[in-house]
Motif scaffolding. Structure first.
Motif, PDB file in Angstrom:
ATOM      1  N   LEU A  93      -3.057  32.936 -26.429  1.00 35.40           N
ATOM      2  CA  LEU A  93      -2.760  34.129 -27.227  1.00 35.40           C
ATOM      3  C   LEU A  93      -2.353  33.744 -28.641  1.00 35.40           C
ATOM      4  N   SER A  94      -1.494  32.760 -28.777  1.00 35.36           N
ATOM      5  CA  SER A  94      -1.045  32.325 -30.095  1.00 35.36           C
ATOM      6  C   SER A  94      -2.222  31.855 -30.950  1.00 35.36           C
ATOM      7  N   GLU A  95      -3.112  31.070 -30.340  1.00 33.71           N
ATOM      8  CA  GLU A  95      -4.280  30.572 -31.076  1.00 33.71           C
ATOM      9  C   GLU A  95      -5.222  31.711 -31.454  1.00 33.71           C
ATOM     10  N   LYS A  96      -5.355  32.707 -30.594  1.00 33.50           N
ATOM     11  CA  LYS A  96      -6.203  33.862 -30.899  1.00 33.50           C
ATOM     12  C   LYS A  96      -5.608  34.673 -32.050  1.00 33.50           C
ATOM     13  N   ILE A  97      -4.287  34.843 -32.058  1.00 38.83           N
ATOM     14  CA  ILE A  97      -3.640  35.544 -33.170  1.00 38.83           C
ATOM     15  C   ILE A  97      -3.877  34.783 -34.471  1.00 38.83           C
ATOM     16  N   ASP A  98      -3.756  33.447 -34.427  1.00 37.26           N
ATOM     17  CA  ASP A  98      -4.031  32.635 -35.621  1.00 37.26           C
ATOM     18  C   ASP A  98      -5.440  32.892 -36.142  1.00 37.26           C
ATOM     19  N   ARG A  99      -6.433  32.873 -35.233  1.00 37.47           N
ATOM     20  CA  ARG A  99      -7.822  33.107 -35.653  1.00 37.47           C
ATOM     21  C   ARG A  99      -7.997  34.513 -36.218  1.00 37.47           C
ATOM     22  N   ASN A 100      -7.364  35.500 -35.594  1.00 33.20           N
ATOM     23  CA  ASN A 100      -7.482  36.873 -36.080  1.00 33.20           C
ATOM     24  C   ASN A 100      -6.816  37.051 -37.439  1.00 33.20           C
ATOM     25  N   GLU A 101      -5.697  36.360 -37.654  1.00 38.69           N
ATOM     26  CA  GLU A 101      -5.049  36.450 -38.971  1.00 38.69           C
ATOM     27  C   GLU A 101      -5.961  35.884 -40.058  1.00 38.69           C
ATOM     28  N   PHE A 102      -6.715  34.856 -39.712  1.00 40.25           N
ATOM     29  CA  PHE A 102      -7.665  34.284 -40.670  1.00 40.25           C
ATOM     30  C   PHE A 102      -8.865  35.210 -40.856  1.00 40.25           C
ATOM     31  N   ARG A 103      -9.401  35.735 -39.758  1.00 44.71           N
ATOM     32  CA  ARG A 103     -10.586  36.594 -39.806  1.00 44.71           C
ATOM     33  C   ARG A 103     -10.312  37.942 -40.452  1.00 44.71           C
ATOM     34  N   PHE A 104      -9.113  38.452 -40.262  1.00 45.37           N
ATOM     35  CA  PHE A 104      -8.769  39.788 -40.747  1.00 45.37           C
ATOM     36  C   PHE A 104      -7.529  39.714 -41.622  1.00 45.37           C
ATOM     37  N   PRO A 105      -7.681  39.211 -42.863  1.00 45.42           N
ATOM     38  CA  PRO A 105      -6.509  39.088 -43.737  1.00 45.42           C
ATOM     39  C   PRO A 105      -5.921  40.462 -44.073  1.00 45.42           C
ATOM     40  N   VAL A 106      -4.657  40.443 -44.422  1.00 45.79           N
ATOM     41  CA  VAL A 106      -3.981  41.673 -44.822  1.00 45.79           C
ATOM     42  C   VAL A 106      -4.654  42.180 -46.094  1.00 45.79           C
ATOM     43  N   PRO A 107      -5.062  43.447 -46.103  1.00 44.05           N
ATOM     44  CA  PRO A 107      -5.735  43.968 -47.302  1.00 44.05           C
ATOM     45  C   PRO A 107      -4.784  44.020 -48.497  1.00 44.05           C
ATOM     46  N   ASP A 108      -5.343  43.782 -49.644  1.00 45.71           N
ATOM     47  CA  ASP A 108      -4.583  43.896 -50.885  1.00 45.71           C
ATOM     48  C   ASP A 108      -4.523  45.381 -51.239  1.00 45.71           C
ATOM     49  N   ARG A 109      -3.396  45.988 -50.992  1.00 48.66           N
ATOM     50  CA  ARG A 109      -3.249  47.437 -51.195  1.00 48.66           C
ATOM     51  C   ARG A 109      -3.269  47.812 -52.678  1.00 48.66           C
ATOM     52  N   ARG A 110      -3.040  46.826 -53.554  1.00 57.99           N
ATOM     53  CA  ARG A 110      -3.077  47.114 -54.990  1.00 57.99           C
ATOM     54  C   ARG A 110      -4.505  47.275 -55.480  1.00 57.99           C
ATOM     55  N   ASN A 111      -5.455  46.595 -54.820  1.00 52.67           N
ATOM     56  CA  ASN A 111      -6.866  46.665 -55.199  1.00 52.67           C
ATOM     57  C   ASN A 111      -7.720  46.950 -53.975  1.00 52.67           C
ATOM     58  N   PRO A 112      -7.673  48.187 -53.470  1.00 53.96           N
ATOM     59  CA  PRO A 112      -8.461  48.475 -52.271  1.00 53.96           C
ATOM     60  C   PRO A 112      -9.955  48.338 -52.561  1.00 53.96           C
ATOM     61  N   PRO A 113     -10.733  47.937 -51.558  1.00 55.25           N
ATOM     62  CA  PRO A 113     -12.170  47.797 -51.773  1.00 55.25           C
ATOM     63  C   PRO A 113     -12.808  49.153 -52.031  1.00 55.25           C
TER      64      PRO A 113
END
Length: 122
Positions: A93-113
């Protein structure tokens, strides 16, 4: 009450199965199937509820008990599955969370896509 941990619960589950001579049936395939069945039984409780009703399911003792039992069944089969295959569930689970944090970075709310850019990386 004693403190619970994954390894202790896995040992208890293994001892329970061993005392009943169930080990021959606890193959990865059978445990994966049992896990799926128990997950479906959990889903069945929520099948026809509205989102609002599902959010309140633990307020009613009769449904709260059913949900807790099905969660226990799902977890029991998952832990037995991990034990049989030598998977450390918490590490996985910990390793999967690590991969997901890399795959799905926190969006930059100051510059939304821009709306057209949201799926450009897929």
């Amino acid at each position: 009450m004693t403190e619970l941990d994954v390894q202790t619960l896995q040992r208890r589950l293994a001892a329970f199965a061993s005392a009943r001579d169930w080990e021959p049936y606890h193959t990865p395939k059978n445990l994966a199937a049992a896990l799926s069945v128990e997950a479906a039984e959990l889903l069945e409780i929520f099948q026809w509820l509205t989102p609002e009703q599902s959010a309140r399911v633990m307020e009613r003792p009769e449904t709260a008990h059913r949900v807790a039992d099905e969660v226990a069944d799902v977890l029991a089969y998952l832990l037995q599955f991990c034990e049989v295959l030598g998977i450390d569930a918490l590490t996985a689970l910990s390793e999967k969370i690590d991969r997901n944090e890399f795959r799905f970075p926190v969006p930059d709310r100051r510059n939304p896509p821009e709306p057209d850019d949201r799926h450009s990386s897929e």
